[in-house]
Design a protein around this motif. Structure first.
Motif, PDB file in Angstrom:
ATOM      1  N   GLU A   1      -3.989  -6.555  22.082  1.00 40.90           N
ATOM      2  CA  GLU A   1      -4.513  -5.440  22.857  1.00 40.90           C
ATOM      3  C   GLU A   1      -4.393  -4.115  22.107  1.00 40.90           C
ATOM      4  OE1 GLU A   1      -2.712  -7.884  23.895  1.00 40.90           O
ATOM      5  OE2 GLU A   1      -3.468  -8.644  25.785  1.00 40.90           O
ATOM      6  N   ASN A   2      -5.421  -3.269  22.237  1.00 43.39           N
ATOM      7  CA  ASN A   2      -5.488  -1.982  21.534  1.00 43.39           C
ATOM      8  C   ASN A   2      -4.230  -1.143  21.745  1.00 43.39           C
ATOM      9  OD1 ASN A   2      -8.027  -2.786  20.891  1.00 43.39           O
ATOM     10  ND2 ASN A   2      -9.087  -1.209  22.066  1.00 43.39           N
ATOM     11  N   GLN A   3      -3.811  -1.009  23.001  1.00 44.17           N
ATOM     12  CA  GLN A   3      -2.657  -0.173  23.337  1.00 44.17           C
ATOM     13  C   GLN A   3      -1.410  -0.636  22.576  1.00 44.17           C
ATOM     14  OE1 GLN A   3      -1.356  -0.706  27.334  1.00 44.17           O
ATOM     15  NE2 GLN A   3       0.501   0.487  27.028  1.00 44.17           N
ATOM     16  N   LEU A   4      -1.153  -1.948  22.597  1.00 44.36           N
ATOM     17  CA  LEU A   4       0.006  -2.508  21.882  1.00 44.36           C
ATOM     18  C   LEU A   4      -0.096  -2.226  20.388  1.00 44.36           C
ATOM     19  CD1 LEU A   4       0.455  -6.122  23.363  1.00 44.36           C
ATOM     20  CD2 LEU A   4       2.085  -4.258  23.522  1.00 44.36           C
ATOM     21  N   VAL A   5      -1.271  -2.462  19.839  1.00 40.29           N
ATOM     22  CA  VAL A   5      -1.487  -2.324  18.397  1.00 40.29           C
ATOM     23  C   VAL A   5      -1.262  -0.887  17.935  1.00 40.29           C
ATOM     24  CG1 VAL A   5      -3.239  -2.446  16.575  1.00 40.29           C
ATOM     25  CG2 VAL A   5      -3.046  -4.299  18.240  1.00 40.29           C
ATOM     26  N   PHE A   6      -1.880   0.073  18.623  1.00 38.91           N
ATOM     27  CA  PHE A   6      -1.767   1.464  18.185  1.00 38.91           C
ATOM     28  C   PHE A   6      -0.349   2.007  18.365  1.00 38.91           C
ATOM     29  CE2 PHE A   6      -6.449   1.250  18.837  1.00 38.91           C
ATOM     30  CZ  PHE A   6      -6.801   1.487  17.513  1.00 38.91           C
ATOM     31  N   GLU A   7       0.331   1.616  19.437  1.00 47.41           N
ATOM     32  CA  GLU A   7       1.724   2.031  19.644  1.00 47.41           C
ATOM     33  C   GLU A   7       2.616   1.493  18.527  1.00 47.41           C
ATOM     34  OE1 GLU A   7       3.614   1.168  23.434  1.00 47.41           O
ATOM     35  OE2 GLU A   7       1.883   2.015  24.494  1.00 47.41           O
ATOM     36  N   LYS A   8       2.442   0.215  18.213  1.00 50.71           N
ATOM     37  CA  LYS A   8       3.271  -0.424  17.180  1.00 50.71           C
ATOM     38  C   LYS A   8       3.004   0.184  15.817  1.00 50.71           C
ATOM     39  CE  LYS A   8       6.360  -3.490  16.129  1.00 50.71           C
ATOM     40  NZ  LYS A   8       7.713  -3.390  16.658  1.00 50.71           N
ATOM     41  N   ALA A   9       1.739   0.442  15.503  1.00 55.77           N
ATOM     42  CA  ALA A   9       1.385   1.043  14.207  1.00 55.77           C
ATOM     43  C   ALA A   9       2.017   2.433  14.087  1.00 55.77           C
ATOM     44  CB  ALA A   9      -0.129   1.130  14.070  1.00 55.77           C
ATOM     45  N   ARG A  10       1.999   3.182  15.183  1.00 52.74           N
ATOM     46  CA  ARG A  10       2.602   4.531  15.166  1.00 52.74           C
ATOM     47  C   ARG A  10       4.120   4.410  14.962  1.00 52.74           C
ATOM     48  NH1 ARG A  10       0.709   6.251  19.692  1.00 52.74           N
ATOM     49  NH2 ARG A  10       2.526   5.745  20.937  1.00 52.74           N
ATOM     50  N   ASP A  11       4.758   3.488  15.681  1.00 54.72           N
ATOM     51  CA  ASP A  11       6.210   3.305  15.569  1.00 54.72           C
ATOM     52  C   ASP A  11       6.624   2.894  14.148  1.00 54.72           C
ATOM     53  OD1 ASP A  11       6.351   3.897  18.248  1.00 54.72           O
ATOM     54  OD2 ASP A  11       6.743   1.815  18.893  1.00 54.72           O
ATOM     55  N   LEU A  12       5.880   1.950  13.561  1.00 50.61           N
ATOM     56  CA  LEU A  12       6.250   1.437  12.239  1.00 50.61           C
ATOM     57  C   LEU A  12       6.008   2.437  11.116  1.00 50.61           C
ATOM     58  CD1 LEU A  12       4.988  -2.263  12.463  1.00 50.61           C
ATOM     59  CD2 LEU A  12       7.353  -1.493  12.402  1.00 50.61           C
ATOM     60  N   SER A  13       5.033   3.313  11.290  1.00 51.21           N
ATOM     61  CA  SER A  13       4.705   4.241  10.193  1.00 51.21           C
ATOM     62  C   SER A  13       5.446   5.577  10.297  1.00 51.21           C
ATOM     63  CB  SER A  13       3.201   4.458  10.126  1.00 51.21           C
ATOM     64  OG  SER A  13       2.724   4.971  11.357  1.00 51.21           O
ATOM     65  N   GLU A  14       6.335   5.690  11.263  1.00 53.64           N
ATOM     66  CA  GLU A  14       7.120   6.932  11.374  1.00 53.64           C
ATOM     67  C   GLU A  14       8.374   6.868  10.560  1.00 53.64           C
ATOM     68  OE1 GLU A  14       7.677   7.418  15.587  1.00 53.64           O
ATOM     69  OE2 GLU A  14       5.773   8.444  15.819  1.00 53.64           O
TER      70      GLU A  14
ATOM     71  N   GLU B   1       0.865  -1.189   0.000  1.00 56.07           N
ATOM     72  CA  GLU B   1       0.000   0.000   0.000  1.00 56.07           C
ATOM     73  C   GLU B   1       0.897   1.234   0.000  1.00 56.07           C
ATOM     74  OE1 GLU B   1      -2.889   2.133  -0.521  1.00 56.07           O
ATOM     75  OE2 GLU B   1      -3.701   0.209   0.148  1.00 56.07           O
ATOM     76  N   LYS B   2       0.648   2.140  -0.940  1.00 59.37           N
ATOM     77  CA  LYS B   2       1.464   3.353  -1.042  1.00 59.37           C
ATOM     78  C   LYS B   2       1.116   4.359   0.060  1.00 59.37           C
ATOM     79  CE  LYS B   2       3.530   2.367  -5.041  1.00 59.37           C
ATOM     80  NZ  LYS B   2       3.943   1.018  -4.763  1.00 59.37           N
ATOM     81  N   ASP B   3      -0.181   4.544   0.279  1.00 63.81           N
ATOM     82  CA  ASP B   3      -0.652   5.511   1.283  1.00 63.81           C
ATOM     83  C   ASP B   3      -0.368   4.972   2.687  1.00 63.81           C
ATOM     84  OD1 ASP B   3      -1.912   7.394   2.809  1.00 63.81           O
ATOM     85  OD2 ASP B   3      -3.931   7.022   2.032  1.00 63.81           O
ATOM     86  N   ILE B   4       0.454   5.708   3.451  1.00 66.71           N
ATOM     87  CA  ILE B   4       0.881   5.237   4.784  1.00 66.71           C
ATOM     88  C   ILE B   4      -0.299   5.110   5.740  1.00 66.71           C
ATOM     89  CG2 ILE B   4       1.481   7.510   5.743  1.00 66.71           C
ATOM     90  CD1 ILE B   4       3.540   4.290   6.223  1.00 66.71           C
ATOM     91  N   GLN B   5      -1.307   5.983   5.616  1.00 59.87           N
ATOM     92  CA  GLN B   5      -2.481   5.908   6.500  1.00 59.87           C
ATOM     93  C   GLN B   5      -3.268   4.623   6.240  1.00 59.87           C
ATOM     94  OE1 GLN B   5      -2.883   7.578   9.046  1.00 59.87           O
ATOM     95  NE2 GLN B   5      -1.764   9.472   8.719  1.00 59.87           N
ATOM     96  N   LYS B   6      -3.447   4.268   4.974  1.00 61.12           N
ATOM     97  CA  LYS B   6      -4.178   3.038   4.616  1.00 61.12           C
ATOM     98  C   LYS B   6      -3.391   1.810   5.077  1.00 61.12           C
ATOM     99  CE  LYS B   6      -6.770   4.756   0.648  1.00 61.12           C
ATOM    100  NZ  LYS B   6      -6.898   4.705  -0.819  1.00 61.12           N
ATOM    101  N   LYS B   7      -2.073   1.893   4.923  1.00 62.40           N
ATOM    102  CA  LYS B   7      -1.217   0.784   5.343  1.00 62.40           C
ATOM    103  C   LYS B   7      -1.329   0.584   6.853  1.00 62.40           C
ATOM    104  CE  LYS B   7       3.417  -1.043   4.575  1.00 62.40           C
ATOM    105  NZ  LYS B   7       4.669  -0.915   3.837  1.00 62.40           N
TER     106      LYS B   7
END
Length: 159
Positions: free
Chosen positions: A146-159, A126-132
């Motif tokens: 768990e939500n907390q783990l998921v959202f933290e990891k998604a933020r870390d990976l997409s930076e 996926e080109k669009d980072i938000q969609k990815k």
């Protein structure tokens, strides 16, 4: 054409079949009840069979829950929330669920989560980072992490 009537089965035969059914793989009470319903036995016979399976340790809910939790975590890489949801669906007691979750070591749990998240993030085309990010989050939440783990990891990976 006449329809063949279902064969009646004796309690002794049913016990032997159910012993084999339980010995092959861990089963919960719900699995046993469903199987006994297909045998068309009277309620007293079903109770007698379940009691026999419990007394002879063929049926053990705590052992089932532990085995289920270990297997789904190690093989299917499910998070604790999905494991709890599935065990509740199988009508497993809260005590057995808590005991089962203790079977998963915390360090192994987090290591598996990070490996799974990174592997999935790299695999998403996926080109669009938000969609990815959204695809990664949806995938991990569906797997029961768990939500907390998921959202933290998604933020870390997409930076």
């Amino acid at each position: 054409m006449y329809q063949k009537r279902p064969q009646s089965i004796t309690v002794t035969e049913a016990i032997k079949k159910m012993e084999h059914y339980c010995a092959y793989q861990e089963r919960c009470h719900k699995d046993i009840s469903n199987k006994l319903n297909t045998m068309r036995l009277i309620p007293e016979a079903k109770e007698k069979i379940i009691l026999h399976l419990l007394e002879h340790n063929f049926l053990n809910e705590e052992r089932y829950a532990k085995s289920f939790a270990r297997g789904k975590f190690r093989i299917k890489k499910w998070g604790k929330q999905r494991i709890v949801r599935e065990l509740k669906f199988r009508q497993i007691s809260e005590y057995c669920i808590k005991t089962a979750l203790k079977e998963i070591p915390k360090d192994e749990y987090l290591k598996t989560f990070h490996e799974l998240a990174e592997k999935k993030f790299d695999a998403i085309i996926e080109k669009d980072i938000q969609k990815k990010r959204k695809k990664l989050i949806d995938y991990l939440l569906y797997r029961g992490w768990e939500n907390q783990l998921v959202f933290e990891k998604a933020r870390d990976l997409s930076e």
